[in-house]
Design a protein around this motif. Sequence first.
Motif, PDB file in Angstrom:
ATOM      1  N   LYS A   5       1.235  -0.739   0.177  1.00 36.70           N
ATOM      2  CA  LYS A   5      -0.226   0.113   0.086  1.00 36.70           C
ATOM      3  C   LYS A   5       0.909   1.165   0.131  1.00 36.70           C
ATOM      4  CE  LYS A   5      -4.376  -1.153   1.873  1.00 36.70           C
ATOM      5  NZ  LYS A   5      -5.089  -0.888   3.416  1.00 36.70           N
ATOM      6  N   GLY A   6       0.202   2.220  -0.670  1.00 35.24           N
ATOM      7  CA  GLY A   6       0.719   3.702  -0.381  1.00 35.24           C
ATOM      8  C   GLY A   6       2.122   3.693  -1.088  1.00 35.24           C
ATOM      9  N   THR A   7       2.855   2.989  -2.159  1.00 33.98           N
ATOM     10  CA  THR A   7       4.050   2.760  -2.877  1.00 33.98           C
ATOM     11  C   THR A   7       3.818   3.306  -4.260  1.00 33.98           C
ATOM     12  OG1 THR A   7       3.954   0.155  -3.673  1.00 33.98           O
ATOM     13  CG2 THR A   7       5.090   0.740  -1.454  1.00 33.98           C
ATOM     14  N   LYS A   8       4.641   3.834  -4.472  1.00 30.96           N
ATOM     15  CA  LYS A   8       4.898   4.428  -5.954  1.00 30.96           C
ATOM     16  C   LYS A   8       4.787   3.128  -6.769  1.00 30.96           C
ATOM     17  CE  LYS A   8       7.648   8.353  -8.767  1.00 30.96           C
ATOM     18  NZ  LYS A   8       6.625   8.798  -8.875  1.00 30.96           N
ATOM     19  N   LEU A   9       5.834   2.224  -6.844  1.00 31.67           N
ATOM     20  CA  LEU A   9       5.468   1.193  -7.613  1.00 31.67           C
ATOM     21  C   LEU A   9       3.975   0.870  -8.210  1.00 31.67           C
ATOM     22  CD1 LEU A   9       8.008  -0.399  -8.944  1.00 31.67           C
ATOM     23  CD2 LEU A   9       7.934  -2.415  -6.886  1.00 31.67           C
ATOM     24  N   LEU A  10       3.143   0.668  -6.433  1.00 29.79           N
ATOM     25  CA  LEU A  10       1.896   0.616  -7.383  1.00 29.79           C
ATOM     26  C   LEU A  10       0.998   1.103  -8.105  1.00 29.79           C
ATOM     27  CD1 LEU A  10      -0.846  -1.384  -6.260  1.00 29.79           C
ATOM     28  CD2 LEU A  10      -0.880  -0.048  -3.937  1.00 29.79           C
ATOM     29  N   GLU A  11       0.944   2.579  -8.204  1.00 35.34           N
ATOM     30  CA  GLU A  11       0.722   3.879  -8.548  1.00 35.34           C
ATOM     31  C   GLU A  11       1.276   3.119 -10.127  1.00 35.34           C
ATOM     32  OE1 GLU A  11       1.284   7.497  -6.777  1.00 35.34           O
ATOM     33  OE2 GLU A  11       0.400   6.991  -5.165  1.00 35.34           O
ATOM     34  N   GLU A  12       2.342   3.333 -10.091  1.00 34.21           N
ATOM     35  CA  GLU A  12       3.023   3.068 -11.693  1.00 34.21           C
ATOM     36  C   GLU A  12       2.096   1.853 -12.738  1.00 34.21           C
ATOM     37  OE1 GLU A  12       7.042   2.921 -11.244  1.00 34.21           O
ATOM     38  OE2 GLU A  12       6.947   5.360 -11.425  1.00 34.21           O
ATOM     39  N   ALA A  13       2.374   1.091 -11.513  1.00 31.98           N
ATOM     40  CA  ALA A  13       1.587  -0.630 -12.340  1.00 31.98           C
ATOM     41  C   ALA A  13      -0.118  -0.112 -12.890  1.00 31.98           C
ATOM     42  CB  ALA A  13       1.799  -1.370 -11.118  1.00 31.98           C
ATOM     43  N   ILE A  14      -0.673  -0.078 -11.732  1.00 28.79           N
ATOM     44  CA  ILE A  14      -2.372   0.581 -11.663  1.00 28.79           C
ATOM     45  C   ILE A  14      -2.149   1.990 -13.519  1.00 28.79           C
ATOM     46  CG2 ILE A  14      -4.387   1.727 -11.523  1.00 28.79           C
ATOM     47  CD1 ILE A  14      -3.473   0.234  -8.591  1.00 28.79           C
ATOM     48  N   ALA A  15      -1.363   2.677 -13.042  1.00 28.75           N
ATOM     49  CA  ALA A  15      -1.382   3.475 -14.140  1.00 28.75           C
ATOM     50  C   ALA A  15      -0.900   2.587 -15.642  1.00 28.75           C
ATOM     51  CB  ALA A  15      -0.649   4.557 -14.347  1.00 28.75           C
ATOM     52  N   LEU A  16       0.179   2.006 -15.713  1.00 29.04           N
ATOM     53  CA  LEU A  16       0.548   1.524 -17.093  1.00 29.04           C
ATOM     54  C   LEU A  16      -0.428   0.692 -17.336  1.00 29.04           C
ATOM     55  CD1 LEU A  16       3.115   1.104 -18.821  1.00 29.04           C
ATOM     56  CD2 LEU A  16       3.573  -1.063 -17.131  1.00 29.04           C
ATOM     57  N   LEU A  17      -1.494  -0.721 -16.005  1.00 27.27           N
ATOM     58  CA  LEU A  17      -2.029  -1.481 -16.838  1.00 27.27           C
ATOM     59  C   LEU A  17      -3.132  -0.666 -17.324  1.00 27.27           C
ATOM     60  CD1 LEU A  17      -1.659  -3.999 -14.696  1.00 27.27           C
ATOM     61  CD2 LEU A  17      -0.709  -4.232 -16.414  1.00 27.27           C
ATOM     62  N   THR A  18      -3.845   0.397 -16.640  1.00 28.86           N
ATOM     63  CA  THR A  18      -4.493   1.278 -17.033  1.00 28.86           C
ATOM     64  C   THR A  18      -4.721   1.843 -18.197  1.00 28.86           C
ATOM     65  OG1 THR A  18      -5.408   2.186 -15.074  1.00 28.86           O
ATOM     66  CG2 THR A  18      -6.435   2.711 -17.048  1.00 28.86           C
ATOM     67  N   LYS A  19      -3.440   1.951 -18.721  1.00 35.91           N
ATOM     68  CA  LYS A  19      -3.398   2.275 -20.635  1.00 35.91           C
ATOM     69  C   LYS A  19      -3.299   1.426 -21.332  1.00 35.91           C
ATOM     70  CE  LYS A  19      -0.731   7.150 -18.605  1.00 35.91           C
ATOM     71  NZ  LYS A  19       0.766   7.239 -18.485  1.00 35.91           N
ATOM     72  N   SER A  20      -2.949   0.232 -21.251  1.00 35.21           N
ATOM     73  CA  SER A  20      -2.932  -0.602 -21.636  1.00 35.21           C
ATOM     74  C   SER A  20      -3.776  -1.145 -22.518  1.00 35.21           C
ATOM     75  CB  SER A  20      -1.754  -1.245 -21.500  1.00 35.21           C
ATOM     76  OG  SER A  20      -2.681  -2.606 -20.097  1.00 35.21           O
ATOM     77  N   GLU A  21      -4.523  -2.396 -23.593  1.00 32.80           N
ATOM     78  CA  GLU A  21      -4.908  -2.945 -24.476  1.00 32.80           C
ATOM     79  C   GLU A  21      -5.228  -4.506 -22.336  1.00 32.80           C
ATOM     80  OE1 GLU A  21      -4.700  -4.634 -27.366  1.00 32.80           O
ATOM     81  OE2 GLU A  21      -4.113  -2.857 -28.560  1.00 32.80           O
ATOM     82  N   VAL A  22      -4.797  -4.779 -21.827  1.00 30.63           N
ATOM     83  CA  VAL A  22      -4.814  -5.287 -20.621  1.00 30.63           C
ATOM     84  C   VAL A  22      -6.934  -4.855 -20.274  1.00 30.63           C
ATOM     85  CG1 VAL A  22      -4.576  -7.241 -18.887  1.00 30.63           C
ATOM     86  CG2 VAL A  22      -2.749  -6.367 -20.772  1.00 30.63           C
ATOM     87  N   PRO A  23      -7.490  -5.559 -19.287  1.00 32.05           N
ATOM     88  CA  PRO A  23      -8.802  -4.891 -19.253  1.00 32.05           C
ATOM     89  C   PRO A  23      -7.894  -5.579 -17.478  1.00 32.05           C
ATOM     90  CG  PRO A  23      -9.632  -6.816 -20.382  1.00 32.05           C
ATOM     91  CD  PRO A  23      -7.841  -7.249 -20.683  1.00 32.05           C
ATOM     92  N   VAL A  71      -7.469  -5.167  -5.498  1.00 35.43           N
ATOM     93  CA  VAL A  71      -6.166  -5.260  -4.947  1.00 35.43           C
ATOM     94  C   VAL A  71      -5.945  -6.487  -3.880  1.00 35.43           C
ATOM     95  CG1 VAL A  71      -4.064  -4.016  -4.899  1.00 35.43           C
ATOM     96  CG2 VAL A  71      -5.190  -2.602  -6.373  1.00 35.43           C
ATOM     97  N   VAL A  72      -4.924  -7.132  -4.353  1.00 35.89           N
ATOM     98  CA  VAL A  72      -4.868  -7.974  -2.902  1.00 35.89           C
ATOM     99  C   VAL A  72      -3.693  -7.480  -2.187  1.00 35.89           C
ATOM    100  CG1 VAL A  72      -4.291 -10.294  -1.590  1.00 35.89           C
ATOM    101  CG2 VAL A  72      -6.213  -9.636  -3.486  1.00 35.89           C
ATOM    102  N   TYR A  73      -3.571  -6.919  -1.220  1.00 34.58           N
ATOM    103  CA  TYR A  73      -1.842  -6.148  -0.808  1.00 34.58           C
ATOM    104  C   TYR A  73      -1.312  -7.838  -0.433  1.00 34.58           C
ATOM    105  CZ  TYR A  73      -3.874  -1.739  -1.573  1.00 34.58           C
ATOM    106  OH  TYR A  73      -4.534  -1.339  -2.736  1.00 34.58           O
ATOM    107  N   GLN A  74       0.217  -7.372   0.236  1.00 36.94           N
ATOM    108  CA  GLN A  74       0.532  -8.118   0.574  1.00 36.94           C
ATOM    109  C   GLN A  74       0.680  -8.087   2.169  1.00 36.94           C
ATOM    110  OE1 GLN A  74       3.839  -9.980  -1.192  1.00 36.94           O
ATOM    111  NE2 GLN A  74       4.208 -10.601   1.231  1.00 36.94           N
ATOM    112  N   ARG A  75       0.266  -9.213   2.842  1.00 37.20           N
ATOM    113  CA  ARG A  75       0.103  -9.554   4.226  1.00 37.20           C
ATOM    114  C   ARG A  75       0.859 -10.965   4.667  1.00 37.20           C
ATOM    115  NH1 ARG A  75      -5.189  -7.281   2.849  1.00 37.20           N
ATOM    116  NH2 ARG A  75      -5.083  -5.249   4.670  1.00 37.20           N
ATOM    117  N   GLN A  76       1.682 -10.873   5.667  1.00 40.35           N
ATOM    118  CA  GLN A  76       2.725 -12.174   6.057  1.00 40.35           C
ATOM    119  C   GLN A  76       1.113 -13.642   6.313  1.00 40.35           C
ATOM    120  OE1 GLN A  76       5.331 -12.974   6.702  1.00 40.35           O
ATOM    121  NE2 GLN A  76       5.123 -14.502   7.152  1.00 40.35           N
ATOM    122  N   ILE A  77      -0.056 -12.803   6.920  1.00 42.75           N
ATOM    123  CA  ILE A  77      -1.282 -13.563   7.255  1.00 42.75           C
ATOM    124  C   ILE A  77      -1.295 -14.579   6.474  1.00 42.75           C
ATOM    125  CG2 ILE A  77      -3.010 -12.024   6.798  1.00 42.75           C
ATOM    126  CD1 ILE A  77      -2.659 -14.449   9.948  1.00 42.75           C
TER     127      ILE A  77
END
Length: 212
Positions: free
Chosen positions: A145-163, A168-174
């Motif tokens: 959560k809250g990382t620039k990497l996540l924001e960039e990934a969402i932006a990149l995928l949104t711009k692509s032809e990939v639905p 989002v499922v976040y990284q958790r030790q549980i």
Amino acid sequence: MAVIAFVNQKGGCAKSTTSVHFAYWLSRKKNKVLLVDADAQRSSSIWLESMETQIPFEVVQSPDDLLERIPELVQTCQHLIVDGPAGLSESTRAILFRADLAIVPCQPTGVDLRSASDAMRLIRQAQSVRSGPPKAAVFISRAVKGTKLLEEAIALLTKSEVPILKSVVYQRQIVADTFGQGATVWELAGKPAADASKEFERLFKEIMGLLQ
């Protein structure tokens, strides 16, 4: 009856984790479910064997067996979940020739985004051959959560032809602990498990919406 496959060429992207949790979630809702473990590591079938809640599964790994067995197995249940192998092998192609819906879990890293792009290319090839199916989408898994990497990934995928799915499922030790405990997040106590269960619930409702 529907065949829902989780595919990606990269290991560690949460294919097995999502497949097992999805099968459990559907089973809790009184759906008749069968999981096909097509991965050589057999993570999902070993996991299901260790769980108190019994969810039926079959280990089917060769391309020819997958092509022949998936249509047979889906006749025995409402939802057939396929945990695909790591790598874009002929087994993955066979799964895509039988799936109604292909879901690509993707971690928000450059390597994983490239891997998801390769998986979608294979999906588009299957769609071309089959003149339509399978439907397909990507979702972001193991995100921080809250990382620039996540924001960039969402932006990149949104711009692509990939639905891209909104969930989002976040990284958790549980979540990482569930395999070793022979359980799912719904069977574990505490706030982290409750938070993870809500994320999976949103994701799975969104996936089911794609089948309508």
